[in-house]
Write an enzyme that holds these catalytic residues in place. Structure first.
Site, PDB file in Angstrom:
ATOM      1  N   MET A   1       9.335  -0.761  17.287  1.00  0.00           N
ATOM      2  CA  MET A   1      10.458  -0.379  16.923  1.00  0.00           C
ATOM      3  C   MET A   1      12.047  -1.085  17.238  1.00  0.00           C
ATOM      4  O   MET A   1      11.801  -1.360  18.282  1.00  0.00           O
ATOM      5  CB  MET A   1       9.549   0.149  18.960  1.00  0.00           C
ATOM      6  CG  MET A   1       9.502   1.144  18.800  1.00  0.00           C
ATOM      7  SD  MET A   1       8.545   2.743  17.300  1.00  0.00           S
ATOM      8  CE  MET A   1      10.380   3.580  18.168  1.00  0.00           C
TER       9      MET A   1
ATOM     10  N   CYS B   1       0.239   0.855  21.442  1.00  0.00           N
ATOM     11  CA  CYS B   1       1.346   0.562  22.078  1.00  0.00           C
ATOM     12  C   CYS B   1       1.093   0.896  23.679  1.00  0.00           C
ATOM     13  O   CYS B   1       0.115   1.856  23.782  1.00  0.00           O
ATOM     14  CB  CYS B   1       2.362   0.659  21.459  1.00  0.00           C
ATOM     15  SG  CYS B   1       4.483   1.089  22.125  1.00  0.00           S
TER      16      CYS B   1
ATOM     17  N   LYS C   1      -3.756  -0.339  14.664  1.00  0.00           N
ATOM     18  CA  LYS C   1      -3.599  -1.520  14.772  1.00  0.00           C
ATOM     19  C   LYS C   1      -3.637  -1.120  16.220  1.00  0.00           C
ATOM     20  O   LYS C   1      -3.475   0.089  16.895  1.00  0.00           O
ATOM     21  CB  LYS C   1      -1.815  -1.144  14.447  1.00  0.00           C
ATOM     22  CG  LYS C   1      -1.404  -2.978  15.027  1.00  0.00           C
ATOM     23  CD  LYS C   1       0.228  -2.894  14.624  1.00  0.00           C
ATOM     24  CE  LYS C   1       0.282  -4.247  15.155  1.00  0.00           C
ATOM     25  NZ  LYS C   1       0.735  -4.824  16.830  1.00  0.00           N
TER      26      LYS C   1
ATOM     27  N   HIS D   1      -4.129  -6.817  17.393  1.00  0.00           N
ATOM     28  CA  HIS D   1      -3.583  -7.734  18.764  1.00  0.00           C
ATOM     29  C   HIS D   1      -4.035  -8.484  19.356  1.00  0.00           C
ATOM     30  O   HIS D   1      -4.791  -7.264  20.153  1.00  0.00           O
ATOM     31  CB  HIS D   1      -2.002  -6.908  18.772  1.00  0.00           C
ATOM     32  CG  HIS D   1      -1.449  -7.473  20.048  1.00  0.00           C
ATOM     33  ND1 HIS D   1       0.065  -7.041  19.964  1.00  0.00           N
ATOM     34  CD2 HIS D   1      -0.949  -8.835  20.918  1.00  0.00           C
ATOM     35  CE1 HIS D   1       0.339  -8.078  20.729  1.00  0.00           C
ATOM     36  NE2 HIS D   1      -0.239  -8.715  20.759  1.00  0.00           N
TER      37      HIS D   1
ATOM     38  N   GLY E   1       5.396 -11.199  14.087  1.00  0.00           N
ATOM     39  CA  GLY E   1       6.065  -9.702  14.586  1.00  0.00           C
ATOM     40  C   GLY E   1       7.502 -10.139  14.951  1.00  0.00           C
ATOM     41  O   GLY E   1       8.533 -10.714  13.807  1.00  0.00           O
TER      42      GLY E   1
END
Length: 330
Positions: free
Chosen positions: A14, A95, A134, A166, A228
């Site tokens: 983001m 997230c 994800k 992740h 990332g």
């Protein structure tokens, strides 16, 4: 282990991986899979579709990451993504931010694997491109392997074949998104075990990976690696990816200045299209501050690209002037 077209990818981040950032990254690597920032279904179903989905053709291969939990809205949004030419639709189940939790999506969806499966099925019924997920490896302090194994198993039954793992838990209360990227321990072995348990699925590992040697080590266990923050702060890390990891010996050998020079026509075109009120120079150059990381003179380069007076002039030749600071330092 099957060959993965997503062997290497840059994570959706983001405020960072917007369309300008992706064009910049594409000038460094031509095979690496790129992802949009997360776009919510509400923004597409009720908002300005063109603003959220526009991109430059050079960005391909590029994937659209969606945030949402309503199967019908996700199906509509996925269809829009396909119509705009994205190669993949990715569902965000990782997230941990409270704002995302209030929308009942992101990492909290891991508590509802059947709902995620319904969302995936709705999107797969709506599009012919890949639908991927994800996610994290656990929620809060539950580190039982069975939790993430069963999550993937349920969603795989809905037809999802690619999972971006992740390799940290998401702590939904008490940690900020930044802390969630740093405090929960990395457990790469969980992703490796998922690949062993689901050999026919494409398993991509993400989280805390910083060097090409680390990428090499992970690729011995999983199908792909997603980078990332390191790709953003140290983008030249990607300079050798096409040759080293994709075997593309014909990939052009570029310098950092070559990349800066290649960005100038793009910046000029964007400024001409949107004008100084619609687009400011620093909205593009901010993504390029890390290009000279580790080189003598990098500080002067960053300072010049952060000079508000020079940025206000809107002249993309500022990039080459900034590169000159490094030549002087050398």
């Amino acid at each position: 282990m099957k060959h993965s077209k997503r062997k290497l990818s840059v994570a959706p981040m983001m405020d960072w991986t917007d369309r300008h950032c992706r064009v910049f990254h594409r000038h460094i690597t031509r095979h690496t899979w790129l992802y949009t920032e997360m776009v919510t279904t509400g923004a597409l179903v009720h908002g300005d579709v063109e603003r959220h989905l526009r991109y430059d053709d050079i960005e391909h291969p590029v994937a659209l990451q969606l945030g949402g939990s309503d199967p019908a809205d996700l199906a509509k949004s996925a269809k829009l993504g396909e119509q705009w030419g994205y190669e993949e639709i990715n569902l965000n189940c990782g997230c941990p931010s409270e704002r995302v939790q209030k929308g009942a999506f992101g990492a909290c969806l891991m508590h509802e694997p059947q709902l995620v499966a319904d969302c995936v099925k709705a999107m797969r019924d709506a599009v012919s491109i890949d639908v991927t997920v994800k996610h994290r490896i656990g929620i809060d302090y539950n580190e039982e392997y069975g939790f993430v194994r069963d999550f993937i198993g349920t969603i795989a039954e809905a037809g999802c074949e690619t999972f971006i793992v992740h390799a940290r838990n998401a702590v939904l209360k008490g940690l900020s998104p930044k802390e969630n990227r740093e405090i929960p321990p990395l457990r790469y072995a969980v992703a490796y075990q998922l690949k062993r348990d689901f050999p026919d699925l494409e398993i991509i590992i993400n989280g805390g990976i910083k060097t090409n040697d680390e990428i090499e080590q992970h690729l011995a266990h999983v199908d792909g690696v997603m980078i990332g923050r390191e790709a953003y702060h140290n983008p030249w890390l990607m300079a050798d990816w096409d040759r080293r990891f994709y075997g593309d010996q014909d990939a052009p050998v570029k310098t950092r200045e070559d990349v800066l020079a290649a960005m100038i026509p793009y910046i000029r075109a964007q400024l001409e299209r949107y004008g100084p009120l619609g687009l400011r120079l620093n909205s593009i150059t901010r993504h390029m501050l890390g290009l000279m990381a580790g080189l003598p003179g990098a500080r002067g380069y960053r300072q010049l690209l952060s000079d508000s007076r020079k940025l206000a002039a809107g002249d993309p030749e500022l990039l080459l002037e900034a590169a000159g600071r490094l030549r002087q330092a050398a």
